[in-house]
Design an enzyme around this catalytic site. Structure first.
Site, PDB file in Angstrom:
ATOM      1  CB  CYS A  81      32.608  44.253  37.676  1.00 48.44           C
ATOM      2  SG  CYS A  81      30.899  44.829  37.838  1.00 48.44           S
ATOM      3  CG  HIS A 252      30.180  41.481  40.504  1.00 42.52           C
ATOM      4  ND1 HIS A 252      30.810  42.665  40.808  1.00 42.52           N
ATOM      5  CD2 HIS A 252      31.169  40.563  40.373  1.00 42.52           C
ATOM      6  CE1 HIS A 252      32.110  42.466  40.872  1.00 42.52           C
ATOM      7  NE2 HIS A 252      32.351  41.200  40.607  1.00 42.52           N
ATOM      8  CG  ASN A 284      32.960  37.291  40.502  1.00 46.48           C
ATOM      9  OD1 ASN A 284      33.221  38.419  40.088  1.00 46.48           O
ATOM     10  ND2 ASN A 284      32.594  37.058  41.749  1.00 46.48           N
TER      11      ASN A 284
END
EC number: 3.4.22.-
Length: 640
Positions: A81, A252, A284
């Site tokens: 990520c 994240h 995100n």
């Protein structure tokens, strides 16, 4: 910038493409084959992976569909990520992604000229001080005809997949991208410097003034084309990817896609109101699980903002992973921000221009202490000075200095079990104004970085005028590796490595003599100087065997603090060292007095308060003033 781009693995994109077109074949990269070795460096492969070219996945493949956007990207099966968040930030900056994806129109599929496609792409990344051009073929890993790694919203849009493949090639394989650092990817995309900010340190949560100062810095980086990322630290493995009640995910990396002051209110009155709200837009990489608190997509707070302002901000009600939140809430929930600053070195810019010094070095082991360059941090006092040393100058009364050290990326060595970063950091010492040789004893520490096992360490600090030595080190002695030092100042810093421990012996040494003694003179200040009604504008000059060191002028005081040092390698020990005090005037400087220093080889750093004398060595009653001096002297030229 890209005229000096280096071909990775000596693969020339243009030559390879021409050869494929001439032979009418699609490119197959021998350096990154379509095999499990390109996927994993350890462990058992999962489901059977089939490598497919884009035209085997869909009918009308494109690099870009309706342009490039941060909404294009979704994370795949590998835990990267951090890389996808960096790509999301990159996609919001056209000038930056066009550097990473060069000649994108030429690389795009052309339906009208299908024979011009050769199954080859190339991308540019900044690696350890230079831009490298990485060539890949278009074979992509799939399961059930679906891309298993980074992919786009549109099934026929492919730009992110070959970019990720090229980055995986640099790292050695796709698995090597698991669990990385967004700061590294941001630097690799831009050639900038990343500054990590820990939002939990200090009192940001309660100090509104400090919070406001940080927002202005974040806004400045964003407005000048920099890239920003944010994350919530996961304290344990079980915390990783845990969703909070507010919708945010721990561990994240979120891309910051906009930073702005939002005007509240409606109609003409809103333009005359001073009320603005500091806000941040984030994304995100999963494309879902967004913020559900105040100012989320369907929040009633948006009624406080006019329709035109909402349209200007691009506020939409879509499950696309992008959302707005107040900067105050960001500081409350997020723990870390990474600012990647694009350092402006162009003289044609309206913004601040920086001077960059870039030097390569290495931590190396050697049995000879004078040749060892792996001494560890200051905790290891016996070996600390056996590290690389770099000297630079601050030529303004005070200057903001940016310093970054980077170790060579190690992801590609994970296959051999060597992929972990060393714990690195650096100290900065203010040294003598005329130092030319390596340090051998501690001096005033002007600043220091943290020590951390990251690829790079950054420090932003304010330094007064003078000469400084940077000592980059590994935390423990004996560790080896390459390093890159970058120093940014307002004016050229003359940064260079100190390689010699003492003056070199030459063929002239037998005729002209060789130094017998090293002497450090530290003039701290003066008191009781002859002055006018506004005080003296004084400075000192230290003289020794034809060499001079001069301090800055201390204005409007009869008790100046010079804090100036000089170091002298002396051949004529019978000649005294002279410290002169002068008053700076418009037409001609005025001599205020002097002192002579006679030294012995065993002089320590004792403080001497000496009365000023005239040029003949007398102390007339009309010559007031005392100078405070420390002297350190040794017959060993490597004692200071």
């Amino acid at each position: 910038m890209f005229s000096c781009t280096k071909a990775y693995e000596y693969q020339n994109y243009s030559a390879l493409k021409r050869a494929c077109l001439r032979r009418k074949v699609l490119f197959e990269d021998p350096h990154f084959p379509a095999s499990d070795d390109s996927l994993y460096y350890k462990g058992t492969p999962g489901p059977t992976v089939r490598w497919k070219r884009p035209f085997d996945i869909c009918d009308d493949p494109r690099l870009f569909v309706d342009g490039i956007s941060s909404h294009d990207l979704h994370q795949g099966q590998v835990g990267n990520c951090w890389f996808v968040a960096a790509c999301s930030s990159l996609a919001s900056r056209e000038s930056l992604w066009q550097k990473v994806i060069p000649d994108w129109k030429e690389q795009e599929w052309n339906p009208e000229k299908p024979d011009s496609y050769a199954g080859i792409f190339h991308f540019n990344f900044w690696r350890f001080g230079e831009w490298v051009d990485v060539v890949v073929d278009d074979r992509l890993p799939t399961v059930n005809n679906q891309l298993i790694y980074c992919h786009s919203n549109s099934k026929n849009e492919f730009w992110c997949a070959p970019v990720e493949k090229a980055y995986a090639k640099l790292a050695g394989c796709y698995q090597a991208l698991d669990g990385g650092n967004t700061a590294d990817a941001l630097v690799d995309f831009t050639g900038g410097v990343s500054e990590p900010i820990d939002l939990t340190e200090g009192d940001l949560a309660t100090d509104e003034a400090k919070r406001s100062q940080l927002f202005e810095r974040v806004l400045k980086v964003h407005s000048r084309g920099g890239l920003i990322s944010a994350s919530i630290k996961a304290m344990t493995a079980a915390d990783m990817e845990t969703r909070l009640a507010c919708g945010l995910v721990k561990g994240h990396a979120y891309a910051v896609t906009d930073v702005r002051k939002v005007r509240l209110g409606h109609g003409l009155l809103a333009f005359f109101k001073s009320e603005k709200l500091d806000m941040i837009r984030l994304r995100n990489p999963w494309g879902e699980r967004v913020w559900t608190g105040p100012w989320s997509d369907t929040s009633e707070e948006w009624q406080k903002v006019s329709k035109s302002e909402r349209e200007k901000m691009g506020v939409t009600v879509q499950d696309d992973g992008e959302f707005w939140m107040t900067y105050e809430d960001m500081c409350r929930y997020f723990t870390d921000i990474i600012k990647c600053r694009l350092i402006n070195t162009s003289y044609l810019s309206i913004h601040k221009t920086w001077e960059e010094a870039r030097l390569r070095g290495a931590w190396t082991r050697h049995e000879d202490p004078q040749q060892n360059r792996s001494g560890g941090c200051i905790n290891h006092k016996d070996t600390f000075f056996q590290n690389p040393q770099y000297i630079f100058e601050v030529k303004k009364p005070e200057d903001e200095v940016l310093i970054c050290i980077q170790q060579r990326p190690k992801r590609s060595t994970r296959r051999e079990g060597k992929g972990e970063n060393l714990a690195i950091g650096f100290d900065i010492y203010k040294v003598e104004e005329n130092r030319q040789y390596r340090m051998h004893s501690l001096q005033h520490k002007a600043a220091s970085s943290i020590y951390i096992n990251s690829r790079s360490v950054f420090l932003r600090t304010e330094l007064p005028e003078g000469r400084y030595v940077i000592i980059p080190t590994t935390f423990e002695p004996g560790h080896t590796g390459e390093l890159l030092l970058r120093v940014f100042t307002d004016v050229p810093s003359n940064c260079r490595e100190l390689r010699l421990d003492e003056p070199p012996r030459t063929c002239w040494s037998s005729l002209c003599g060789y130094p017998q003694q090293v002497t450090q003179v530290h003039v701290l200040g003066a008191a009781g100087l002859k002055d006018s009604s506004t005080g003296a504008n004084s400075y000192v000059i230290i003289k020794c065997e034809g060499e001079k060191v001069r301090s800055a002028v201390q204005r409007g005081t009869s008790t100046p603090e010079y804090n100036v040092k000089g170091i002298f390698y002396r051949k004529k020990l019978s000649q005294p060292i002279t410290v002169q005090v002068w008053n700076n005037r418009v037409l001609k400087d005025e001599f205020l007095g002097q002192v002579h220093l006679k030294t012995a080889p065993d002089d320590l750093q004792d403080l001497h308060s000496l009365h000023l004398q005239d040029r003949s060595g007398r102390q007339p009653s009309d010559l007031p003033g005392i100078v405070a001096v420390r002297v350190l002297c040794s017959a060993s030229l490597t004692a200071v």
